[in-house]
Design a protein around this motif. Structure first.
Motif, mmCIF file in Angstrom:
data_model
loop_
_atom_site.group_PDB
_atom_site.id
_atom_site.type_symbol
_atom_site.label_atom_id
_atom_site.label_comp_id
_atom_site.label_asym_id
_atom_site.label_seq_id
_atom_site.Cartn_x
_atom_site.Cartn_y
_atom_site.Cartn_z
ATOM 1 N N GLY A 1 108.865 6.332 50.572
ATOM 2 C CA GLY A 1 107.881 6.856 49.646
ATOM 3 C C GLY A 1 106.455 6.660 50.193
ATOM 4 O O GLY A 1 105.754 7.700 50.880
ATOM 5 N N SER A 2 106.012 5.720 50.125
ATOM 6 C CA SER A 2 104.539 5.254 50.532
ATOM 7 C C SER A 2 104.375 5.525 51.956
ATOM 8 O O SER A 2 103.295 6.394 52.365
ATOM 9 C CB SER A 2 103.946 3.784 49.917
ATOM 10 O OG SER A 2 104.447 3.502 48.793
ATOM 11 N N THR B 1 106.161 9.731 45.619
ATOM 12 C CA THR B 1 106.792 8.537 46.569
ATOM 13 C C THR B 1 108.120 7.952 45.972
ATOM 14 O O THR B 1 108.787 7.252 46.781
ATOM 15 C CB THR B 1 105.623 7.335 46.357
ATOM 16 O OG1 THR B 1 105.462 6.651 44.972
ATOM 17 C CG2 THR B 1 104.364 7.882 46.983
ATOM 18 N N TYR C 1 106.140 7.374 53.915
ATOM 19 C CA TYR C 1 106.403 8.769 54.084
ATOM 20 C C TYR C 1 105.260 9.438 53.928
ATOM 21 O O TYR C 1 104.622 10.371 54.790
ATOM 22 C CB TYR C 1 107.357 9.403 53.259
ATOM 23 C CG TYR C 1 107.614 10.743 53.280
ATOM 24 C CD1 TYR C 1 108.256 11.587 54.301
ATOM 25 C CD2 TYR C 1 107.209 11.506 52.305
ATOM 26 C CE1 TYR C 1 108.270 12.851 54.282
ATOM 27 C CE2 TYR C 1 106.971 13.166 52.203
ATOM 28 C CZ TYR C 1 107.523 13.504 53.170
ATOM 29 O OH TYR C 1 107.703 14.920 53.361
ATOM 30 N N VAL C 2 104.519 9.478 52.757
ATOM 31 C CA VAL C 2 103.208 10.096 52.596
ATOM 32 C C VAL C 2 102.174 9.770 53.657
ATOM 33 O O VAL C 2 101.473 10.603 53.983
ATOM 34 C CB VAL C 2 102.693 9.563 51.120
ATOM 35 C CG1 VAL C 2 101.312 10.391 50.849
ATOM 36 C CG2 VAL C 2 103.632 10.311 50.164
ATOM 37 N N SER D 1 97.855 7.172 49.756
ATOM 38 C CA SER D 1 99.545 6.779 49.414
ATOM 39 C C SER D 1 99.610 5.690 48.466
ATOM 40 O O SER D 1 100.671 5.789 47.801
ATOM 41 C CB SER D 1 99.985 6.526 50.708
ATOM 42 O OG SER D 1 99.915 7.451 51.807
ATOM 43 N N THR E 1 101.824 5.877 44.970
ATOM 44 C CA THR E 1 102.801 5.186 44.629
ATOM 45 C C THR E 1 102.527 4.558 43.136
ATOM 46 O O THR E 1 103.340 4.388 42.276
ATOM 47 C CB THR E 1 102.525 3.939 45.609
ATOM 48 O OG1 THR E 1 102.950 4.133 46.883
ATOM 49 C CG2 THR E 1 103.737 2.736 45.115
#
Length: 282
Positions: free
Chosen positions: A163-164, A157, A166-167, A235, A239
């Motif tokens: 990041g979060s 992430t 996106y996942v 997610s 993180t």
């Protein structure tokens, strides 16, 4: 003389940069870049909210435990967490006995070799051990995953923008290729063995949809394990693996800001008090 030489050299480089810029601008206008399938159909991550959003947000330990369960039962077969130790799970609310029980579910390879079989022996995991890799090496990982090596998820992430989100978007974004894509780029059909996902950089990835149906895991806290919920939970967990000290960092930052505000106020009042008489005299 030296200054004149330095000025001329600088002038030369500045002029060269200007000429290069103008040539690039002319080339861009006369021959604009051709549209690519990735540029036109790649999508930004979906909007999703988490408890740790914002400067004062914090982790939901229940969600982190659910996310760890999703990782353990779904993701750990292919993806490692090489920067996370079993004892780190105590931050999620697990006690020492629970951490030991979790560690025993993994096999840790010992440095010694079994003389009878020639294979690496295993030992009982300890809380201080890090999560082991699911494959012996990259060759074995690629052979089991359509020649693609599953990345380590410890810092995923932080390695991806948004990041979060996106996942979460990647896990819930698998779909059939749009008809418009195939119409505009007929040679861009997803190759055999790959899967279309508009949230991935080149739209096609080797990982099959890992979360496929409701109830894929069974949450002990009674939360309904929908695909959307499982994606959000894992997610959030990833993180935490990337930023385990996020809450401490934010608390320290808040305390620092409060201290600076108070110190600024005291400094201003001291200034007013020290110079008050001199101002009157002036």
């Amino acid at each position: 003389m030296v200054r004149i030489g330095a000025f001329l050299v600088g002038l030369f480089f500045a002029g060269w940069l200007l000429v290069s810029f103008l040539m690039g601008a002319v080339a861009y206008v006369s021959e604009p870049p051709q549209p690519t399938v990735e540029h036109e159909f790649h999508e930004l991550p979906k909007h999703v909210s988490f408890s740790f959003d914002g400067p004062l947000g914090g982790y939901d330990k229940q969600q982190l435990q659910r996310g760890f369960q999703v990782y353990k039962e779904v993701c750990s077969a292919c993806h490692s967490l090489k920067f996370v130790a079993f004892r780190d799970l105590e931050a999620l609310g697990y006690n020492e006995a629970e951490v030991k029980a979790i560690a025993k579910q993994w096999a840790i390879k010992a440095p010694s070799v079994d003389p009878a079989t020639g294979e690496a022996s295993t030992r009982e995991p300890m809380p201080a051990d890090y999560f082991p890799k699911p494959f012996a090496n990259n060759v074995a990982a690629a052979a089991a995953n359509n020649n693609a090596i599953p990345p380590d998820l410890s810092l995923m992430t932080k390695a991806r923008h948004h990041g979060s989100a996106y996942v979460y978007s990647l896990l819930t974004g698998y779909q059939a290729q749009p008809a418009a894509l195939l119409k505009e780029f007929p040679d861009s059909k997803t190759p055999e063995g790959l899967h279309y996902n508009p949230y991935f950089a080149n739209l096609n990835l080797a990982m099959a949809p890992p979360l496929t149906a409701e109830g894929q895991v069974t949450y002990s806290d009674g939360t309904k394990p929908t695909v959307d919920q499982m994606a959000k939970d894992v997610s959030a967990f990833l993180t935490w693996t990337a930023e385990p000290k996020l809450e401490n960092r934010r608390r320290a930052g808040l305390a620092t800001i409060i201290f600076l505000l108070i110190a600024t106020g005291l400094a201003y009042m001291s200034y007013q008090n020290i110079w008050a008489e001199k101002k009157k005299a002036a």
